[in-house]
Scaffold this motif. Sequence first.
Motif, mmCIF file in Angstrom:
data_model
loop_
_atom_site.group_PDB
_atom_site.id
_atom_site.type_symbol
_atom_site.label_atom_id
_atom_site.label_comp_id
_atom_site.label_asym_id
_atom_site.label_seq_id
_atom_site.Cartn_x
_atom_site.Cartn_y
_atom_site.Cartn_z
ATOM 1 N N LYS A 68 0.521 -1.308 0.102
ATOM 2 C CA LYS A 68 0.261 0.055 -0.080
ATOM 3 C C LYS A 68 1.342 1.262 0.308
ATOM 4 O O LYS A 68 0.575 2.134 -0.532
ATOM 5 N N HIS A 106 0.652 7.662 -7.033
ATOM 6 C CA HIS A 106 -0.757 8.288 -7.774
ATOM 7 C C HIS A 106 -0.263 9.058 -8.194
ATOM 8 O O HIS A 106 0.864 10.160 -8.469
ATOM 9 N N SER A 153 -11.421 8.879 -13.441
ATOM 10 C CA SER A 153 -10.112 8.699 -13.329
ATOM 11 C C SER A 153 -10.613 7.712 -11.263
ATOM 12 O O SER A 153 -11.877 7.261 -11.062
ATOM 13 N N ASN A 154 -9.158 7.449 -11.142
ATOM 14 C CA ASN A 154 -9.717 6.483 -9.940
ATOM 15 C C ASN A 154 -8.683 6.833 -8.299
ATOM 16 O O ASN A 154 -7.709 7.964 -9.542
ATOM 17 N N GLU A 155 -8.375 6.054 -7.382
ATOM 18 C CA GLU A 155 -7.728 7.049 -6.027
ATOM 19 C C GLU A 155 -6.300 6.840 -7.030
ATOM 20 O O GLU A 155 -5.255 7.631 -6.484
ATOM 21 N N LYS A 156 -5.585 6.149 -7.891
ATOM 22 C CA LYS A 156 -4.187 5.495 -8.482
ATOM 23 C C LYS A 156 -4.298 6.632 -9.561
ATOM 24 O O LYS A 156 -2.714 6.999 -9.658
ATOM 25 N N ASN A 163 -4.842 9.632 -12.636
ATOM 26 C CA ASN A 163 -5.687 10.878 -12.364
ATOM 27 C C ASN A 163 -6.108 11.073 -13.898
ATOM 28 O O ASN A 163 -5.058 11.749 -14.463
ATOM 29 N N SER A 182 -21.442 4.327 2.320
ATOM 30 C CA SER A 182 -19.726 4.724 1.976
ATOM 31 C C SER A 182 -19.212 3.340 3.892
ATOM 32 O O SER A 182 -18.289 2.526 3.713
#
Length: 436
Positions: free
Chosen positions: A44, A49, A67-70, A72, A277
């Motif tokens: 992790k 990013h 886009s995603n968390e890794k 953009n 969430s």
Amino acid sequence: MNNIYLITKREFLTQVKKKSFVLLTLLAPLMIIGFGAVIGLMFKANESHTKIEVVDNSGLFKGQIKSNEKLNYIFVSASDEKSKIKHLKDNESVDGILVLPSINEQNFDQFQKNTRLIINNKIGFDTKMQIVSDINSVIRKEKIKKLGIAETQLENLDKSFELKTINVSNDDKEDSDLTFGVKAGLSMALMYVTFMFIIIYGVRVMRSVLEEKNNRVVEIIISSVKPFELMMGKILGVTLVALTQFIVWITMSVIGALFLNTGFSSIQKSIPGGDQSMINKLDITQIATQVSHSLLELNFPLIIFVFIVFFLLGYIFYSSIYAAIGSAVDNETETQQFTLFAILPLTLGMYGSFSLMNNPDGPLGFWLSIIPFTSPVAMIARIPYGVPAWQIALSIGLLLITTVFMIFLAGKIYRVGILMYGNKATLKELWKWIRS
């Protein structure tokens, strides 16, 4: 028998009274879980990013690649393409520029040739594959439109087929894909633990015998007890040490599975209004709950029984060999020429058992779990999948007979070798001791 009991008791108490044994027994499962967590955190922590500016000359991709968390995506004007590329090297806030050319007359081959990813530093292989996948997904949709196929039709075509498996040999219970995975994981874990502990504790017996022999302590002990009684006492004492650890670990595992099966499910039900969430945060606990539920559906009493029986018999069988080796040599260097005979059959059984996941009832699995040299690991690898009672009984019977015979042979070697010094043991010498 009284002497064997006393030696067994001494060997057992000497080991279990050590603080290191208590700490290792109680903390080993937690250490393994913690080690896995640390590895996960390391992966992790090493995640990057990536920020990619996209020049979409076709106007097709904006709004379709997300886009995603890794990764953009930032869409920029086509008129800024040359300027962006020129200043990319000095722009530390952007990792690369993806130039997507126009698509003329649905010529996707030409589009692929002219597509470029310009980077100012190295990017990960998985990042590049994600970009390729995102582009390919959009192009695929365009090709489908060209063929006149609606999106809903395609989704229906791509819908996977789920096959329900009902096991009539297991009270008509349904075997899901997760159940198959849990069985395979449990099979490999039990097999590997058995393999490792037979070797670890077998070597411990060998070193204990060798140490007493080199210190000449054995000469004093032999004056009070028979060599065979001393050998069996050592083997049984270390056996009880290993069994104690396993009982503690099995108990901790069952309690952990029960906790996951009941604790997290009750937490999940208490989430107010299906807060998405919160539900997403519990994805891992959901998987853990499903895994624990699948584990508890297995025939655990039989699995634990077979595991303990085959481990004990397998351990005594191979520890007899290790005890004989320890008595026949004068130092650890000389043990290497003989320990191969103990390690090779176990290794053969372990690697052969990897094929059991595809066919646990096949001829290879059957013979590996019947032959005494490999059955301690192979039968344990098969048991989560279900094994006929007659095969278990036959395997136990053969292993028991072979173990008794091996104890007899080891006792013959131990009786002579334990008092032999300065005489390098050979296979020919060992054969003479057995015949004597």
